[in-house]
Write an enzyme that holds these catalytic residues in place. Structure first.
Site, PDB file in Angstrom:
ATOM      1  N   GLY A   1     -16.511  -1.624 -17.913  1.00  0.00           N
ATOM      2  CA  GLY A   1     -16.466  -2.448 -16.707  1.00  0.00           C
ATOM      3  C   GLY A   1     -17.784  -2.354 -15.962  1.00  0.00           C
ATOM      4  O   GLY A   1     -18.632  -1.509 -16.285  1.00  0.00           O
TER       5      GLY A   1
ATOM      6  N   ASP B   1     -13.595   6.837  -3.000  1.00  0.00           N
ATOM      7  CA  ASP B   1     -13.093   6.359  -4.303  1.00  0.00           C
ATOM      8  C   ASP B   1     -13.827   7.064  -5.442  1.00  0.00           C
ATOM      9  O   ASP B   1     -13.202   7.577  -6.370  1.00  0.00           O
ATOM     10  CB  ASP B   1     -13.326   4.844  -4.455  1.00  0.00           C
ATOM     11  CG  ASP B   1     -12.373   4.017  -3.613  1.00  0.00           C
ATOM     12  OD1 ASP B   1     -11.234   4.466  -3.389  1.00  0.00           O
ATOM     13  OD2 ASP B   1     -12.767   2.915  -3.185  1.00  0.00           O
TER      14      ASP B   1
ATOM     15  N   LYS C   1     -14.072  -3.828   1.799  1.00  0.00           N
ATOM     16  CA  LYS C   1     -14.844  -2.597   1.537  1.00  0.00           C
ATOM     17  C   LYS C   1     -16.361  -2.762   1.708  1.00  0.00           C
ATOM     18  O   LYS C   1     -17.042  -1.797   2.028  1.00  0.00           O
ATOM     19  CB  LYS C   1     -14.558  -2.084   0.118  1.00  0.00           C
ATOM     20  CG  LYS C   1     -13.192  -1.433  -0.027  1.00  0.00           C
ATOM     21  CD  LYS C   1     -13.045  -0.799  -1.395  1.00  0.00           C
ATOM     22  CE  LYS C   1     -11.656  -0.239  -1.576  1.00  0.00           C
ATOM     23  NZ  LYS C   1     -11.478   0.463  -2.841  1.00  0.00           N
TER      24      LYS C   1
ATOM     25  N   SER D   1       0.828  -1.209   0.000  1.00  0.00           N
ATOM     26  CA  SER D   1       0.000   0.000   0.000  1.00  0.00           C
ATOM     27  C   SER D   1       0.866   1.265   0.000  1.00  0.00           C
ATOM     28  O   SER D   1       1.841   1.370   0.751  1.00  0.00           O
ATOM     29  CB  SER D   1      -0.902   0.026   1.239  1.00  0.00           C
ATOM     30  OG  SER D   1      -1.553   1.275   1.317  1.00  0.00           O
TER      31      SER D   1
ATOM     32  N   LYS E   1     -24.361  -7.442 -16.209  1.00  0.00           N
ATOM     33  CA  LYS E   1     -23.867  -6.742 -15.010  1.00  0.00           C
ATOM     34  C   LYS E   1     -23.969  -5.232 -15.194  1.00  0.00           C
ATOM     35  O   LYS E   1     -24.249  -4.493 -14.250  1.00  0.00           O
ATOM     36  CB  LYS E   1     -22.415  -7.139 -14.720  1.00  0.00           C
ATOM     37  CG  LYS E   1     -22.304  -8.498 -14.081  1.00  0.00           C
ATOM     38  CD  LYS E   1     -20.987  -8.608 -13.329  1.00  0.00           C
ATOM     39  CE  LYS E   1     -20.491 -10.022 -13.313  1.00  0.00           C
ATOM     40  NZ  LYS E   1     -19.045 -10.116 -13.080  1.00  0.00           N
TER      41      LYS E   1
HETATM   42  P1  ATR Z   1     -13.339  -4.374  -8.987  1.00  0.00           P
HETATM   43  O1  ATR Z   1     -14.049  -4.464  -7.677  1.00  0.00           O
HETATM   44  O2  ATR Z   1     -11.865  -4.141  -8.882  1.00  0.00           O
HETATM   45  O3  ATR Z   1     -13.983  -3.428  -9.952  1.00  0.00           O
HETATM   46  P2  ATR Z   1     -14.605  -6.805  -9.908  1.00  0.00           P
HETATM   47  O4  ATR Z   1     -15.796  -6.445  -9.118  1.00  0.00           O
HETATM   48  O5  ATR Z   1     -14.066  -8.176  -9.808  1.00  0.00           O
HETATM   49  O6  ATR Z   1     -13.379  -5.855  -9.597  1.00  0.00           O
HETATM   50  O7  ATR Z   1     -14.919  -6.470 -11.457  1.00  0.00           O
HETATM   51  C1  ATR Z   1     -14.041  -6.775 -12.448  1.00  0.00           C
HETATM   52  C2  ATR Z   1     -14.461  -6.107 -13.763  1.00  0.00           C
HETATM   53  O8  ATR Z   1     -13.427  -6.386 -14.711  1.00  0.00           O
HETATM   54  C3  ATR Z   1     -15.737  -6.628 -14.368  1.00  0.00           C
HETATM   55  O9  ATR Z   1     -16.330  -5.623 -15.141  1.00  0.00           O
HETATM   56  C4  ATR Z   1     -15.205  -7.762 -15.267  1.00  0.00           C
HETATM   57  O10 ATR Z   1     -16.051  -8.122 -16.334  1.00  0.00           O
HETATM   58  P3  ATR Z   1     -17.224  -9.237 -16.117  1.00  0.00           P
HETATM   59  O11 ATR Z   1     -18.308  -8.534 -15.370  1.00  0.00           O
HETATM   60  O12 ATR Z   1     -17.615  -9.641 -17.469  1.00  0.00           O
HETATM   61  O13 ATR Z   1     -16.588 -10.348 -15.314  1.00  0.00           O
HETATM   62  C5  ATR Z   1     -13.985  -7.095 -15.810  1.00  0.00           C
HETATM   63  N1  ATR Z   1     -12.986  -8.041 -16.319  1.00  0.00           N
HETATM   64  C6  ATR Z   1     -12.125  -8.774 -15.577  1.00  0.00           C
HETATM   65  N2  ATR Z   1     -11.331  -9.525 -16.390  1.00  0.00           N
HETATM   66  C7  ATR Z   1     -11.724  -9.243 -17.670  1.00  0.00           C
HETATM   67  C8  ATR Z   1     -11.293  -9.680 -18.966  1.00  0.00           C
HETATM   68  N3  ATR Z   1     -10.295 -10.566 -19.109  1.00  0.00           N
HETATM   69  N4  ATR Z   1     -11.915  -9.172 -20.048  1.00  0.00           N
HETATM   70  C9  ATR Z   1     -12.917  -8.278 -19.922  1.00  0.00           C
HETATM   71  N5  ATR Z   1     -13.366  -7.813 -18.729  1.00  0.00           N
HETATM   72  C10 ATR Z   1     -12.779  -8.290 -17.617  1.00  0.00           C
END
Ligand code: ATR
Length: 277
Positions: A127, A102, A66, A15, A156
């Site tokens: 995302g 955040d 969190k 961190s 999602k």
């Molecule tokens: P955080 O809390 O850090 O935002 P998370 O809740 O695990 O992490 O969310 C990860 C995000 O990255 C999601 O939008 C995920 O897409 P999916 O909803 O389809 O899973 C996206 N993500 C992770 N790996 C990915 C990949 N290889 N290609 C495309 N999207 C990805």
């Protein structure tokens, strides 16, 4: 007596928050110390009780706590409640109060590089995870009217949009649709882990034709410049990496705890230096 601050998470060893906050305390001549505490998920309740008993003034909360921290707090700020996650806790008059810096930190960082107000900008979010949720709700809360969300799993993105009570107009898109529509947006924000070290050749969106003068912002800061940002820059965009978000969320937490504004540029320099930039 020296005031105690900290961050709880797992892992927590890397961190950058202690470095950033301790420098700000020294710089503002506040007699305080910020410490990183490794806390297991099964021991979160005990850790929070312990911090409270020790008289901590405030602490940050990071992965994986969190969401689960919320059940251990006395009050939760309305925006943090909406986002469903807390990253900053203030211990005031015997109560633990949870905030989410955040999202607002991110909005402030974006505002710091945008010459115009964000409210009339058309924004695309890439995302649909926790980071996206905090940013989406905070942008909507700040009055941005059009925010589309593209995600690998479109459902999602639909769920995120359905859960937002603000008056924002949003479409859930597939990544392919987002590639086709990219030239419509003033600002594109990437919130997933795609392109993060060591997968630095990956990109969440093929850049083809960006709108003139658009901003492309990536919440990743390792590497400093993701493939997405490199491509966006080559297409004339103004780019921003995740260091700004990290610094602004920290600065806002500092403000909540102390009532004083830290020097953002100084915080940024310290973080950049540590990361080798
Ligand atoms: P955080 O809390 O850090 O935002 P998370 O809740 O695990 O992490 O969310 C990860 C995000 O990255 C999601 O939008 C995920 O897409 P999916 O909803 O389809 O899973 C996206 N993500 C992770 N790996 C990915 C990949 N290889 N290609 C495309 N999207 C990805």
């Amino acid at each position: 007596m020296k005031q105690l601050y900290g961050v709880i998470g797992n892992p927590i060893g890397h961190s950058l928050s202690p470095l950033m906050h301790n420098d700000a305390f020294t710089h503002l001549e506040i007699d305080a110390h910020y410490h990183a505490f490794l806390v297991q998920e099964s021991e979160l309740g005990e850790a929070v009780t312990g911090l409270k008993a020790l008289g901590v003034v405030g602490f940050n909360v990071t992965t994986p706590h969190k969401v689960s921290i919320m059940q251990h707090l006395d009050e939760i700020d309305p925006l943090a409640e909406k986002i469903g996650a807390v990253n900053t806790v203030l211990h005031k008059e015997g109560k633990l109060i949870g905030y989410n810096t955040d999202g607002i930190g991110y909005v402030r960082s974006l505002q710091s590089i945008s010459k115009e107000p964000l409210t009339n900008k058309r924004i695309l979010l890439l995302g649909a995870g926790g980071a996206c949720r905090a940013i989406y709700y905070s942008l909507a809360d700040a009055g941005v009217k059009e925010i589309d969300i593209a995600n690998r799993t479109v459902e999602k993105a639909e769920q995120l949009i359905a859960g937002c009570e603000s008056e924002v107009v949003s479409l859930a898109l597939s990544i392919e649709e987002a590639i086709d529509k990219q030239a419509l947006y003033d600002i594109i924000i990437h919130t997933t882990t795609v392109g993060m070290h060591p997968h630095v050749e990956d990109t969440p969106l093929r850049i083809r034709d960006l709108k003139k003068g658009s901003i492309v912002s990536d919440i990743i800061y390792n590497p400093f410049e993701t493939k997405l940002l490199q491509d966006a820059k080559a297409h004339g965009a103004i780019v921003q990496n995740g260091i700004d978000m990290f610094v602004f969320q920290g600065a806002l937490a500092f403000e909540i705890w102390t009532g004083r504004l830290p020097n953002i540029e100084r915080m940024k320099q310290i973080v950049m230096k540590k990361l080798g930039g």
